[in-house]
Design an enzyme around this catalytic site. Structure first.
Site, PDB file in Angstrom:
ATOM      1  N   ASP A 122      -0.288  36.419  28.768  1.00 26.44           N
ATOM      2  CA  ASP A 122       1.076  36.115  28.344  1.00 26.44           C
ATOM      3  C   ASP A 122       1.982  37.179  28.942  1.00 26.44           C
ATOM      4  OD1 ASP A 122       2.565  34.079  26.884  1.00 26.44           O
ATOM      5  OD2 ASP A 122       3.388  35.795  25.817  1.00 26.44           O
ATOM      6  N   ASP A 174      10.598  35.772  39.864  1.00 31.32           N
ATOM      7  CA  ASP A 174      10.425  36.669  41.018  1.00 31.32           C
ATOM      8  C   ASP A 174      11.694  36.824  41.879  1.00 31.32           C
ATOM      9  OD1 ASP A 174       7.884  37.406  40.351  1.00 31.32           O
ATOM     10  OD2 ASP A 174       6.889  36.066  41.761  1.00 31.32           O
TER      11      ASP A 174
HETATM   12  P1  IMP Z   1       3.891  32.664  30.231  1.00 28.14           P
HETATM   13  O1  IMP Z   1       3.146  33.945  30.230  1.00 28.14           O
HETATM   14  O2  IMP Z   1       3.105  31.589  30.934  1.00 28.14           O
HETATM   15  O3  IMP Z   1       4.348  32.274  28.852  1.00 28.14           O
HETATM   16  O4  IMP Z   1       5.144  32.868  31.164  1.00 28.14           O
HETATM   17  C1  IMP Z   1       6.394  33.276  30.680  1.00 28.14           C
HETATM   18  C2  IMP Z   1       7.443  33.101  31.720  1.00 28.14           C
HETATM   19  O5  IMP Z   1       7.405  34.204  32.601  1.00 28.14           O
HETATM   20  C3  IMP Z   1       7.412  31.850  32.578  1.00 28.14           C
HETATM   21  O6  IMP Z   1       8.739  31.417  32.745  1.00 28.14           O
HETATM   22  C4  IMP Z   1       6.840  32.338  33.889  1.00 28.14           C
HETATM   23  O7  IMP Z   1       7.323  31.584  34.988  1.00 28.14           O
HETATM   24  C5  IMP Z   1       7.380  33.755  33.928  1.00 28.14           C
HETATM   25  N1  IMP Z   1       6.469  34.632  34.656  1.00 28.14           N
HETATM   26  C6  IMP Z   1       5.187  34.930  34.335  1.00 28.14           C
HETATM   27  N2  IMP Z   1       4.662  35.759  35.243  1.00 28.14           N
HETATM   28  C7  IMP Z   1       5.634  35.990  36.152  1.00 28.14           C
HETATM   29  C8  IMP Z   1       5.672  36.765  37.354  1.00 28.14           C
HETATM   30  O8  IMP Z   1       4.697  37.398  37.774  1.00 28.14           O
HETATM   31  N3  IMP Z   1       6.844  36.744  38.011  1.00 28.14           N
HETATM   32  C9  IMP Z   1       7.939  36.055  37.603  1.00 28.14           C
HETATM   33  N4  IMP Z   1       7.945  35.317  36.499  1.00 28.14           N
HETATM   34  C10 IMP Z   1       6.795  35.276  35.785  1.00 28.14           C
END
Ligand code: IMP
Length: 210
Positions: A68, A167
């Protein structure tokens, strides 16, 4: 070692396969027949990470892990934080999410400029931010957690075609002037929150001689 990764995010799966490398075979949710969204109803990244890993383990009963990740922006009081995926709405649209972060920072900067023009003493708005990843590994039925963080600032506009999620608006301290979407995937994985957490997990697994 075979591990199922509790993510439907192809960007996360690709990065994790690259970071873990040889010695690990990552199984996707689709490969184990899970097509539904895994619930994330916790109030912290740790709670959500645990919830996702436990959900998967309860379904398949095999070694697995979940990640997460949250983006914390200092000027926004740590938001979007645990709401990173849904910051601009339940459709989890990453473009709208990035636009909202950029808009909120511009709004605060506008207010600060206005106050300064009225002769008031104001602190400049900080664009400092960080990504945090929490991984929960369930191996032989036991849970273990690993963390990683990446410090940087929020860019003034989106830039770059690489990576995923937020990103294009995140500039890591290690690459001034370039967003995570401007640098290569290899460069991102070397410094990233997920890279640090996954390497800590891999190191721990290797030390266990499983
Ligand atoms: P989750 O961990 O899948 O709940 O992701 C949470 C949010 O963070 C989502 O909108 C993902 O696209 C974003 N996210 C997760 N990891 C990254 C990363 O490495 N870079 C940019 N956005 C991220």
């Amino acid at each position: 070692m075979k591990l199922t990764f509790a993510t439907g995010n192809s960007g996360k799966l690709r990065e994790a396969s690259e970071i873990l490398g040889e010695g690990f075979e990552l199984v996707s949710l689709a490969q184990v027949g899970i097509t539904e969204d895994i619930p994330e109803t916790g109030k912290t990244l740790r709670a959500n990470s645990l919830q996702k890993a436990q959900y998967l383990y309860d379904k398949i009963g095999c070694d697995c892990f979940a990640d997460d990740t949250g983006l914390e922006v200092d000027a926004l009081g740590g938001a979007p934080g645990v709401y990173t995926a849904r910051y601009a709405g339940d459709d989890k649209d990453f473009n709208k999410n990035m636009d909202k972060v950029l808009y909120e920072l511009q709004r605060l900067e506008g207010e600060a400029n206005m106050a300064a023009s009225l002769g008031l003493k104001v602190k400049p708005v900080s664009r400092r931010a960080r990504f945090k990843s929490i991984i929960t590994l369930i191996i032989k039925g036991e849970k273990h957690m690993f963390e990683g963080a990446l410090e940087g600032v929020i860019a003034r506009e989106k830039s770059g075609n690489g990576g995923f999620g937020y990103d294009p608006i995140f500039i890591a301290d290690e690459y001034p002037g370039l967003t995570l979407a401007d640098i290569t995937e290899e460069q991102k994985n070397e410094i990233s929150h997920r890279g640090k957490a996954l390497r800590a997990m891999a190191q721990w697994l290797k030390s266990q001689n499983l």
